[in-house]
Scaffold this motif. Structure first.
Motif, PDB file in Angstrom:
ATOM      1  N   LEU A 129       0.862  -1.175   0.000  1.00  0.00           N
ATOM      2  CA  LEU A 129       0.000   0.000   0.000  1.00  0.00           C
ATOM      3  C   LEU A 129       0.903   1.231   0.000  1.00  0.00           C
ATOM      4  N   VAL A 130       0.767   2.087  -1.026  1.00  0.00           N
ATOM      5  CA  VAL A 130       1.540   3.325  -1.106  1.00  0.00           C
ATOM      6  C   VAL A 130       0.621   4.493  -0.759  1.00  0.00           C
ATOM      7  N   ASP A 147      -0.676  18.075 -10.146  1.00  0.00           N
ATOM      8  CA  ASP A 147       0.512  17.451 -10.744  1.00  0.00           C
ATOM      9  C   ASP A 147       1.073  16.343  -9.861  1.00  0.00           C
ATOM     10  N   ILE A 148       0.971  16.530  -8.548  1.00  0.00           N
ATOM     11  CA  ILE A 148       1.471  15.510  -7.622  1.00  0.00           C
ATOM     12  C   ILE A 148       0.586  14.269  -7.686  1.00  0.00           C
ATOM     13  N   ALA A 149      -0.727  14.480  -7.678  1.00  0.00           N
ATOM     14  CA  ALA A 149      -1.655  13.349  -7.763  1.00  0.00           C
ATOM     15  C   ALA A 149      -1.415  12.546  -9.037  1.00  0.00           C
ATOM     16  N   LEU A 155       1.927   4.961  -9.950  1.00  0.00           N
ATOM     17  CA  LEU A 155       2.365   3.805  -9.165  1.00  0.00           C
ATOM     18  C   LEU A 155       1.249   2.787  -8.965  1.00  0.00           C
ATOM     19  N   ALA A 156       0.008   3.226  -9.111  1.00  0.00           N
ATOM     20  CA  ALA A 156      -1.124   2.334  -8.860  1.00  0.00           C
ATOM     21  C   ALA A 156      -1.101   1.158  -9.835  1.00  0.00           C
ATOM     22  N   VAL A 161       0.437  -2.906  -6.674  1.00  0.00           N
ATOM     23  CA  VAL A 161       0.403  -1.834  -5.677  1.00  0.00           C
ATOM     24  C   VAL A 161      -1.000  -1.243  -5.564  1.00  0.00           C
ATOM     25  N   THR A 162      -1.432  -1.022  -4.325  1.00  0.00           N
ATOM     26  CA  THR A 162      -2.651  -0.265  -4.057  1.00  0.00           C
ATOM     27  C   THR A 162      -2.227   1.141  -3.637  1.00  0.00           C
ATOM     28  N   LEU A 163      -2.803   2.146  -4.266  1.00  0.00           N
ATOM     29  CA  LEU A 163      -2.486   3.536  -3.926  1.00  0.00           C
ATOM     30  C   LEU A 163      -3.663   4.149  -3.182  1.00  0.00           C
TER      31      LEU A 163
END
Length: 209
Positions: A129-130, A147-149, A155-156, A161-163
């Motif tokens: 989980l990130v 932009d960050i989102a 990565l999802a 990986v779960t974001l």
């Protein structure tokens, strides 16, 4: 389950070759730190073993100064605004962007952090989980987070990986309450701030387990 919580400003620390501190005499002192360098898309660990000597910031070369993590952009201007007592007003009025590096489509800072994370994740045998941890500027509607989102959404799904990005759920709290999630003169979380984050993370973690 492995939970990786990434403070969104951490790419600066990851890319820095030196860490700057202020000692008891109010002097800027510097210690060398390990860092990764990108060589044809591969990570190479540098500054190992680190030099244990204490260095003075003003004695560094201009290149080494540019590779030092100080914790703030435009430090002199930041100090002036804070002394004047209207820091938050200025940031809200100007829509201050504390992390402009995320706007770049090919940000070398983000690319390095992303590669570090994906390499780490690829070596794990457990579900991952990130969780990106936003700066208070985004939690309190001072700055745009888009932009960050977008970067973290990449990565999802990588290696399963779960974001979980908590920002939208944090914004469900009234703004005055969100301001109390950090200290008056310190960006670290207060007890109510820790409680709010814990309440948001708990069901996500429980669902994955």
């Amino acid at each position: 389950l492995v939970v990786i919580v990434v403070f969104v400003e951490n790419f600066r620390r990851v890319n820095a070759h030196y860490q700057v501190y202020v000692n008891d005499n109010n002097e800027q002192i510097v210690y060398q730190k390990p860092y990764f360098k990108l060589n044809d898309g591969a990570l190479t660990l540098m500054n190992t073993p680190v030099n244990p000597a204490q260095l003075k910031f003003e004695e560094l070369s201009e290149f080494d100064k540019s590779k030092s993590y100080t914790g703030a952009r435009f430090a002199k201007l930041k100090e002036l605004v804070e002394k004047a007592g209207f820091k938050e007003f200025v940031q809200k009025f100007t829509r201050y962007q504390p992390l402009p590096e995320y706007k770049s489509r090919d940000s070398k800072e983000w690319n390095l952090l992303q590669l570090v994370l994906t390499k780490w994740i690829s070596e794990l045998s457990k579900p991952v989980l990130v969780v990106p941890l936003p700066l208070h500027h985004y939690v309190e509607d001072m700055s745009d987070y888009g932009d960050i989102a977008e970067k973290f959404n990449r990565l999802a799904g990588i290696n399963g990986v779960t974001l979980y990005d908590p920002l939208e759920d944090l914004k469900k709290y009234p703004r005055e309450e969100r301001r109390n999630f950090r200290f008056e003169q310190d960006i670290h979380l207060t007890p109510p701030g820790h409680e709010a984050y814990a309440k948001l993370l708990a069901p996500v973690i429980k669902g994955m387990l």
